[in-house]
Design an enzyme around this catalytic site. Structure first.
Site, PDB file in Angstrom:
ATOM      1  N   GLU A  83       0.842  -1.192   0.000  1.00 21.20           N
ATOM      2  CA  GLU A  83       0.000   0.000   0.000  1.00 21.20           C
ATOM      3  C   GLU A  83       0.883   1.250   0.000  1.00 21.20           C
ATOM      4  O   GLU A  83       0.398   2.350   0.196  1.00 21.20           O
ATOM      5  CB  GLU A  83      -0.962  -0.011   1.183  1.00 21.20           C
ATOM      6  CG  GLU A  83      -0.306  -0.071   2.538  1.00 21.20           C
ATOM      7  CD  GLU A  83      -1.321  -0.003   3.671  1.00 21.20           C
ATOM      8  OE1 GLU A  83      -1.506  -1.025   4.327  1.00 21.20           O
ATOM      9  OE2 GLU A  83      -1.926   1.051   3.884  1.00 21.20           O
ATOM     10  N   CYS A 115      -3.592  -2.987   4.417  1.00 17.80           N
ATOM     11  CA  CYS A 115      -2.731  -4.044   4.976  1.00 17.80           C
ATOM     12  C   CYS A 115      -3.232  -5.443   4.647  1.00 17.80           C
ATOM     13  O   CYS A 115      -2.563  -6.432   4.970  1.00 17.80           O
ATOM     14  CB  CYS A 115      -2.614  -3.864   6.486  1.00 17.80           C
ATOM     15  SG  CYS A 115      -2.111  -2.208   6.944  1.00 17.80           S
ATOM     16  N   HIS A 237      -2.872  -8.938  12.173  1.00 19.99           N
ATOM     17  CA  HIS A 237      -2.230  -7.739  11.634  1.00 19.99           C
ATOM     18  C   HIS A 237      -1.828  -6.860  12.822  1.00 19.99           C
ATOM     19  O   HIS A 237      -2.632  -6.641  13.732  1.00 19.99           O
ATOM     20  CB  HIS A 237      -3.202  -6.988  10.717  1.00 19.99           C
ATOM     21  CG  HIS A 237      -2.716  -5.604  10.411  1.00 19.99           C
ATOM     22  ND1 HIS A 237      -1.477  -5.369   9.852  1.00 19.99           N
ATOM     23  CD2 HIS A 237      -3.266  -4.377  10.620  1.00 19.99           C
ATOM     24  CE1 HIS A 237      -1.294  -4.072   9.723  1.00 19.99           C
ATOM     25  NE2 HIS A 237      -2.353  -3.440  10.193  1.00 19.99           N
TER      26      HIS A 237
HETATM   27  N1  CAA Z   1       2.556   4.133  30.289  1.00 18.68           N
HETATM   28  C1  CAA Z   1       1.855   3.068  29.834  1.00 18.68           C
HETATM   29  N2  CAA Z   1       0.815   3.180  28.953  1.00 18.68           N
HETATM   30  C2  CAA Z   1       0.481   4.435  28.537  1.00 18.68           C
HETATM   31  C3  CAA Z   1       1.164   5.578  28.993  1.00 18.68           C
HETATM   32  C4  CAA Z   1       2.245   5.405  29.902  1.00 18.68           C
HETATM   33  N3  CAA Z   1       2.950   6.447  30.364  1.00 18.68           N
HETATM   34  N4  CAA Z   1       0.599   6.655  28.398  1.00 18.68           N
HETATM   35  C5  CAA Z   1      -0.403   6.196  27.602  1.00 18.68           C
HETATM   36  N5  CAA Z   1      -0.471   4.859  27.699  1.00 18.68           N
HETATM   37  C6  CAA Z   1      -1.370   3.956  26.978  1.00 18.68           C
HETATM   38  C7  CAA Z   1      -2.799   4.427  26.878  1.00 18.68           C
HETATM   39  O1  CAA Z   1      -3.530   4.139  28.059  1.00 18.68           O
HETATM   40  C8  CAA Z   1      -3.278   3.666  25.670  1.00 18.68           C
HETATM   41  O2  CAA Z   1      -3.532   2.331  26.031  1.00 18.68           O
HETATM   42  P1  CAA Z   1      -4.943   1.642  25.685  1.00 18.68           P
HETATM   43  O3  CAA Z   1      -5.065   1.695  24.182  1.00 18.68           O
HETATM   44  O4  CAA Z   1      -4.805   0.254  26.189  1.00 18.68           O
HETATM   45  O5  CAA Z   1      -5.981   2.469  26.357  1.00 18.68           O
HETATM   46  C9  CAA Z   1      -2.043   3.617  24.766  1.00 18.68           C
HETATM   47  O6  CAA Z   1      -0.936   3.922  25.619  1.00 18.68           O
HETATM   48  C10 CAA Z   1      -2.066   4.633  23.636  1.00 18.68           C
HETATM   49  O7  CAA Z   1      -2.354   5.875  24.196  1.00 18.68           O
HETATM   50  P2  CAA Z   1      -3.314   6.902  23.456  1.00 18.68           P
HETATM   51  O8  CAA Z   1      -4.549   6.200  22.988  1.00 18.68           O
HETATM   52  O9  CAA Z   1      -3.471   8.088  24.302  1.00 18.68           O
HETATM   53  O10 CAA Z   1      -2.385   7.233  22.204  1.00 18.68           O
HETATM   54  P3  CAA Z   1      -2.612   8.182  20.991  1.00 18.68           P
HETATM   55  O11 CAA Z   1      -3.797   9.048  21.146  1.00 18.68           O
HETATM   56  O12 CAA Z   1      -1.307   8.874  20.775  1.00 18.68           O
HETATM   57  O13 CAA Z   1      -2.914   7.223  19.755  1.00 18.68           O
HETATM   58  C11 CAA Z   1      -2.986   5.456  18.203  1.00 18.68           C
HETATM   59  C12 CAA Z   1      -2.650   5.852  19.654  1.00 18.68           C
HETATM   60  C13 CAA Z   1      -4.433   5.776  17.905  1.00 18.68           C
HETATM   61  C14 CAA Z   1      -2.745   3.968  18.053  1.00 18.68           C
HETATM   62  C15 CAA Z   1      -2.050   6.246  17.241  1.00 18.68           C
HETATM   63  O14 CAA Z   1      -0.727   5.821  17.417  1.00 18.68           O
HETATM   64  C16 CAA Z   1      -2.417   6.113  15.783  1.00 18.68           C
HETATM   65  O15 CAA Z   1      -3.197   6.886  15.242  1.00 18.68           O
HETATM   66  N6  CAA Z   1      -1.832   5.104  15.081  1.00 18.68           N
HETATM   67  C17 CAA Z   1      -2.079   4.859  13.663  1.00 18.68           C
HETATM   68  C18 CAA Z   1      -3.407   4.162  13.431  1.00 18.68           C
HETATM   69  C19 CAA Z   1      -3.408   2.726  13.833  1.00 18.68           C
HETATM   70  O16 CAA Z   1      -2.375   2.102  14.016  1.00 18.68           O
HETATM   71  N7  CAA Z   1      -4.609   2.145  13.943  1.00 18.68           N
HETATM   72  C20 CAA Z   1      -4.760   0.742  14.265  1.00 18.68           C
HETATM   73  C21 CAA Z   1      -5.994   0.119  13.659  1.00 18.68           C
HETATM   74  S1  CAA Z   1      -6.053   0.431  11.895  1.00 18.68           S
HETATM   75  C22 CAA Z   1      -5.006  -0.756  11.217  1.00 18.68           C
HETATM   76  O17 CAA Z   1      -4.662  -1.694  11.850  1.00 18.68           O
HETATM   77  C23 CAA Z   1      -4.499  -0.533   9.816  1.00 18.68           C
HETATM   78  C24 CAA Z   1      -3.123   0.020   9.880  1.00 18.68           C
HETATM   79  O18 CAA Z   1      -2.151  -0.702   9.759  1.00 18.68           O
HETATM   80  C25 CAA Z   1      -2.950   1.436  10.093  1.00 18.68           C
END
Ligand code: CAA
Length: 391
Positions: A83, A115, A237
């Site tokens: 992709e 993916c 995945h």
């Molecule tokens: N210590 C331990 N854990 C901590 C922490 C700390 N100090 N601070 C935060 N965390 C945890 C949070 O509690 C959270 O855990 P949970 O999900 O279990 O609740 C985790 O860390 C992530 O924290 P946030 O949700 O606050 O993080 P974020 O807002 O920065 O976003 C994300 C996380 C949405 C995955 C972001 O990285 C993102 O947008 N990623 C790209 C999209 C993605 O990967 N999507 C997955 C599904 S889509 C797919 O699979 C297709 C693909 O390949 C993209």
């Protein structure tokens, strides 16, 4: 042709990039508490391509050891899943075909559905081999996961390729019927043609993924699939490794099981070892999970492995594969570890520079700086043409 003829993954090999960025460097720059990266999303480091690496060089590097072991005589199809395509018309697989010296009597095509593409390629390959078991299909899944700098997706970036030789009487994993399927038109993650970095609605993408897991599983059971407790492990995945745990917890709960943390660990942990240090490799990710599982787990002979492939947008598929007797003799465990260990560590400034780098689009002669020490490199963009070379 007998539908119950054993067809599946005969060989599997991975490649990744020249460089690696530890998450400690990213956290040091942006002030994130490192626990969020190490525990919250489950990532330690991300593979970063050199200026002269891309999906073609990684794909060729992954496939070359397979060609060295099995030759080219029986390969009549190359399916390249990605992709992070480098051309709107020409398949990246055609470059790989040339770099590997494959015979001209070959069909080559590129597949895309986020993916999920590698699973479409694998299932198509199984169909082609069932039609003529003398033939083998080379499946290459290769991707560079790139989000905008300083965006929430940035710490989930990565890059890798997995090559799989699909054949009758496979040496590693027999792919089984049925498959559980799911498609829904949603905008959780996408990349318009004019953008290098993907766009994503992070939270919505996680919800969409989980919904796809339960929907593909539901179809799998309706098609007569195995019960959940028969599976030894699950290759999900992995956009980030914590997602595999979220997905499996969701599947357990969907099937009426309480979350048992020990069970969860056993089902998923081995599959996360490579993704944890490589990052998201999009199409390759579920099969990096398989590589890690086969390389690390105790003997899985005869044990069913569940595969859940999710491609945003979205398409998902659940299917089973069974490790075949003697599979451990054919693994590439040392080479896989070497591909990971040989990466050179970048500092944060060098990573940002590489992230922002792109070729001018004026049609001139633009050599790429020689950076990679891998077997293939992108030498230049010349007259709008990508020039590759074997090193
Ligand atoms: N210590 C331990 N854990 C901590 C922490 C700390 N100090 N601070 C935060 N965390 C945890 C949070 O509690 C959270 O855990 P949970 O999900 O279990 O609740 C985790 O860390 C992530 O924290 P946030 O949700 O606050 O993080 P974020 O807002 O920065 O976003 C994300 C996380 C949405 C995955 C972001 O990285 C993102 O947008 N990623 C790209 C999209 C993605 O990967 N999507 C997955 C599904 S889509 C797919 O699979 C297709 C693909 O390949 C993209």
């Amino acid at each position: 042709m007998a539908k119950d003829r054993a067809v599946g993954i005969h060989d599997l090999s991975l490649a990744t990039t020249e460089f690696v960025l530890p998450h400690t460097a990213l956290a040091g720059y942006n002030g994130t508490e490192i626990g969020k990266y190490h525990l919250g999303i489950g990532q330690r480091s991300m593979s970063v391509p050199a200026a002269d690496e891309d999906i073609v060089t990684m794909g060729a590097a992954a496939a070359a050891p397979i060609i060295a072991r099995h030759g080219t005589d029986r390969i009549r199809t190359v399916l390249f899943a990605t992709e992070s395509s480098i051309d709107q018309a020409k398949s990246a697989g055609v470059y790989v075909h040339a770099l590997l010296g494959l015979p001209s009597a070959t069909r080559v095509v590129e597949l895309k559905q986020a993916c999920y593409g590698a699973t479409a390629a694998l299932q198509s390959a199984v169909g082609l081999v069932l039609r003529d078991p003398r033939q083998q299909v080379l499946v290459v899944a290769s991707d560079v996961s790139k989000y905008d700098l300083d965006s929430p997706g940035e710490p989930t970036q990565g890059a890798a390729a997995v090559a799989m030789l699909v054949a009758a009487d496979p040496a590693l994993v027999r792919v089984e019927e049925p498959s559980g399927l799911f498609t829904a038109d949603i905008m959780d993650f996408w990349r318009p043609n004019y953008r290098e970095a993907a766009l994503v609605d992070g939270e919505a993408s996680i919800t969409a993924y989980l919904h796809a897991v339960e929907s593909a599983w539901k179809d799998y059971t309706e098609q007569g699939g195995r019960p959940l407790d028969e599976f030894a492990a699950f290759c999900y995945h992995q956009p980030f490794t914590k997602m595999a745990y979220k997905a499996h917890r969701h599947l357990l709960n969907t099937c009426g099981y309480d979350t048992d943390e020990a069970l969860l660990q056993r089902a998923v942990e081995d599959t996360t070892a490579y993704n944890r240090v490589i990052g998201n490799s999009y199409t390759a990710s579920a099969y990096l999970g398989l590589a890690a599982l086969l390389d690390r787990a105790d003997d899985l002979t005869g044990r069913p492995i569940g595969f859940l492939s999710y491609g945003s947008g979205s398409v998902a598929e659940f299917f089973a594969g069974t490790a075949v007797p003697g599979y451990r003799r054919h693994l590439r465990t040392a080479a896989h570890q070497e591909a990971i260990d040989r990466r050179r560590t970048l500092d944060h400034a060098a990573y940002r520079e590489l992230h922002e780098r792109s070729f001018p689009t004026d049609g001139g002669d633009h050599p790429a700086p020689p950076q990679t020490t891998g077997p293939f490199r992108l030498a230049a963009l010349r007259g709008h043409k990508r020039i590759y070379e074997r090193r």
